[in-house]
Design an enzyme around this catalytic site. Structure first.
Site, PDB file in Angstrom:
ATOM      1  N   SER A   7       2.467  14.434  -2.424  1.00 26.82           N
ATOM      2  CA  SER A   7       2.661  13.623  -3.624  1.00 26.82           C
ATOM      3  C   SER A   7       2.017  14.288  -4.832  1.00 26.82           C
ATOM      4  CB  SER A   7       2.041  12.237  -3.429  1.00 26.82           C
ATOM      5  OG  SER A   7       2.020  11.568  -4.667  1.00 26.82           O
ATOM      6  N   HIS A  32       7.100  14.644  -3.432  1.00 30.26           N
ATOM      7  CA  HIS A  32       7.146  13.209  -3.731  1.00 30.26           C
ATOM      8  C   HIS A  32       6.610  12.982  -5.145  1.00 30.26           C
ATOM      9  CE1 HIS A  32       7.118   8.962  -2.398  1.00 30.26           C
ATOM     10  NE2 HIS A  32       5.983   8.833  -3.064  1.00 30.26           N
ATOM     11  N   ASP A  34       5.621  10.085  -7.901  1.00 30.45           N
ATOM     12  CA  ASP A  34       5.288   8.669  -8.076  1.00 30.45           C
ATOM     13  C   ASP A  34       5.329   8.289  -9.554  1.00 30.45           C
ATOM     14  OD1 ASP A  34       4.606   7.721  -5.392  1.00 30.45           O
ATOM     15  OD2 ASP A  34       2.977   9.185  -5.492  1.00 30.45           O
ATOM     16  N   MET A  36       4.880   5.310 -12.192  1.00 36.42           N
ATOM     17  CA  MET A  36       4.277   3.968 -12.315  1.00 36.42           C
ATOM     18  C   MET A  36       4.271   3.532 -13.771  1.00 36.42           C
ATOM     19  SD  MET A  36       0.917   4.649 -10.002  1.00 36.42           S
ATOM     20  CE  MET A  36       1.020   5.374  -8.369  1.00 36.42           C
ATOM     21  N   HIS A  65       9.804   8.148  -6.348  1.00 37.02           N
ATOM     22  CA  HIS A  65       9.417   6.795  -5.945  1.00 37.02           C
ATOM     23  C   HIS A  65       9.087   6.010  -7.207  1.00 37.02           C
ATOM     24  CE1 HIS A  65       6.076   4.255  -3.764  1.00 37.02           C
ATOM     25  NE2 HIS A  65       7.094   3.509  -4.149  1.00 37.02           N
ATOM     26  N   MET A  67       7.838   2.937  -9.182  1.00 33.92           N
ATOM     27  CA  MET A  67       7.036   1.710  -9.127  1.00 33.92           C
ATOM     28  C   MET A  67       7.081   1.118 -10.530  1.00 33.92           C
ATOM     29  SD  MET A  67       4.083   3.343  -6.754  1.00 33.92           S
ATOM     30  CE  MET A  67       4.713   4.991  -7.079  1.00 33.92           C
ATOM     31  N   MET A 136       5.523   1.298   2.414  1.00 34.19           N
ATOM     32  CA  MET A 136       4.184   1.490   1.842  1.00 34.19           C
ATOM     33  C   MET A 136       3.117   1.156   2.886  1.00 34.19           C
ATOM     34  SD  MET A 136       4.858   2.655  -1.071  1.00 34.19           S
ATOM     35  CE  MET A 136       3.114   2.927  -1.419  1.00 34.19           C
ATOM     36  N   GLY A 141       0.133   1.907  -6.354  1.00 30.88           N
ATOM     37  CA  GLY A 141      -0.561   1.952  -7.642  1.00 30.88           C
ATOM     38  C   GLY A 141      -1.565   3.088  -7.748  1.00 30.88           C
ATOM     39  N   PHE A 142      -2.089   3.501  -6.613  1.00 24.20           N
ATOM     40  CA  PHE A 142      -3.133   4.531  -6.658  1.00 24.20           C
ATOM     41  C   PHE A 142      -3.030   5.457  -5.460  1.00 24.20           C
ATOM     42  CE2 PHE A 142      -4.558   0.678  -8.696  1.00 24.20           C
ATOM     43  CZ  PHE A 142      -4.993   1.129  -9.938  1.00 24.20           C
ATOM     44  N   GLY A 143      -3.396   6.704  -5.676  1.00 22.75           N
ATOM     45  CA  GLY A 143      -3.542   7.623  -4.557  1.00 22.75           C
ATOM     46  C   GLY A 143      -4.915   7.426  -3.926  1.00 22.75           C
ATOM     47  N   ASP A 174       4.268   6.009   3.253  1.00 24.39           N
ATOM     48  CA  ASP A 174       3.665   6.422   1.985  1.00 24.39           C
ATOM     49  C   ASP A 174       2.335   5.715   1.744  1.00 24.39           C
ATOM     50  OD1 ASP A 174       3.197   7.426  -0.500  1.00 24.39           O
ATOM     51  OD2 ASP A 174       4.792   6.299  -1.509  1.00 24.39           O
ATOM     52  N   GLY A 175       1.247   6.496   1.813  1.00 26.43           N
ATOM     53  CA  GLY A 175      -0.075   5.987   1.445  1.00 26.43           C
ATOM     54  C   GLY A 175      -1.108   6.175   2.538  1.00 26.43           C
ATOM     55  N   GLY A 196      -0.828  12.603  -0.317  1.00 30.43           N
ATOM     56  CA  GLY A 196      -1.354  12.987  -1.625  1.00 30.43           C
ATOM     57  C   GLY A 196      -2.716  13.591  -1.508  1.00 30.43           C
TER      58      GLY A 196
END
Ligand code: DX5
Ligand code: ZN
Length: 220
Positions: A7, A32, A34, A36, A65, A67, A136, A141-143, A174-175, A196
């Site tokens: 990510s 990937h 992200d 946001m 992705h 968000m 998810m 919202g956060f790595g 993811d995450g 990530g």
């Protein structure tokens, strides 16, 4: 064999060219991305200017992705920016079926992302229309967050849904993915692992990616 998708969110933004070159020479299958908006999730990442400068440098498919709220307003723009996969959150749209087909009409593969609290069963009637489910394993919202173990149960449910329905979407986790949870995720049927912080904070990211990749070869 799982696809490893580092990510970009965890990359060093002061040296993006160097980070992308690292991805290119690694065994990463995808990159990937992200996006946001500070509304759907309590954080703002980056948007088109960053994507447009990174895209010509990347030699791997871009797995975007979103968000964001109102994702339907930006589908063509992400196609123009070079997205191969475009995932939208089921929680961010009232008209998922229309949106999925809008994504495909723009020449991209369509993904649907679901939050940790969203039941797998909510994908039942869209399963045949989509190319990817981004499940998810943290709240988006956060790595750098901690993996939620209930993801294992949901992964089994999602795999069962896919088998039962005969659908062919890829399953992406993811995450909070790392070398501890990756073997179990792969054994349970994950097709794509996003990573990530585990990749970018490691001493040797190319090796970390290849370790994850080989781990998946060993499990399968
Ligand atoms: C979270 C993002 C993830 C995140 C993954 O909102 O969707 O893709 O960047 O990063 P790590 O692996 O650090 O949890
Ligand atoms: Zn993501």
């Amino acid at each position: 064999m799982a696809i490893i998708a580092p990510s970009l969110l965890a990359a060093d933004f002061g040296h993006l060219t160097r980070e992308v070159e690292m991805i290119n020479r690694s065994q990463a299958g995808w990159l990937h991305i992200d996006v946001m908006d500070g509304v759907f999730v309590p954080n703002i990442s980056f948007g088109f200017p960053v994507l447009k400068s990174v895209q010509p440098l990347v030699q791997k498919p871009l797995d975007v992705h979103l968000m964001i709220i109102n994702p339907q307003n930006y589908v063509q723009a992400f196609a123009d920016a070079g997205a191969e996969y475009l995932s939208v959150h089921i929680e961010a749209t009232a008209h998922l079926h229309r949106l999925v087909h809008q994504i495909k009409e723009c020449g991209m593969k369509a993904g649907v992302a679901i939050n940790p609290h969203t039941p797998v069963a909510s994908l039942e009637d869209i399963a045949h229309d989509i190319d990817l489910v981004c499940m998810m394993s943290v709240n988006p919202g956060f790595g750098g967050q901690k993996f939620i173990p209930h993801t294992y149960t949901k992964l089994e449910q999602l795999k069962a849904l896919r088998n039962r329905s005969g659908a062919s979407f890829l399953i992406e986790i993811d995450g909070g993915v790392n070398a501890e949870n990756a073997p179990k995720l792969i054994a349970l049927g994950a097709d794509v692992l996003v990573a990530g912080q585990f990749v970018f904070s490691s001493a040797d990211p190319v090796k970390t990616i290849s370790d994850l990749h080989e781990l998946s070869a060993a499990v399968n």
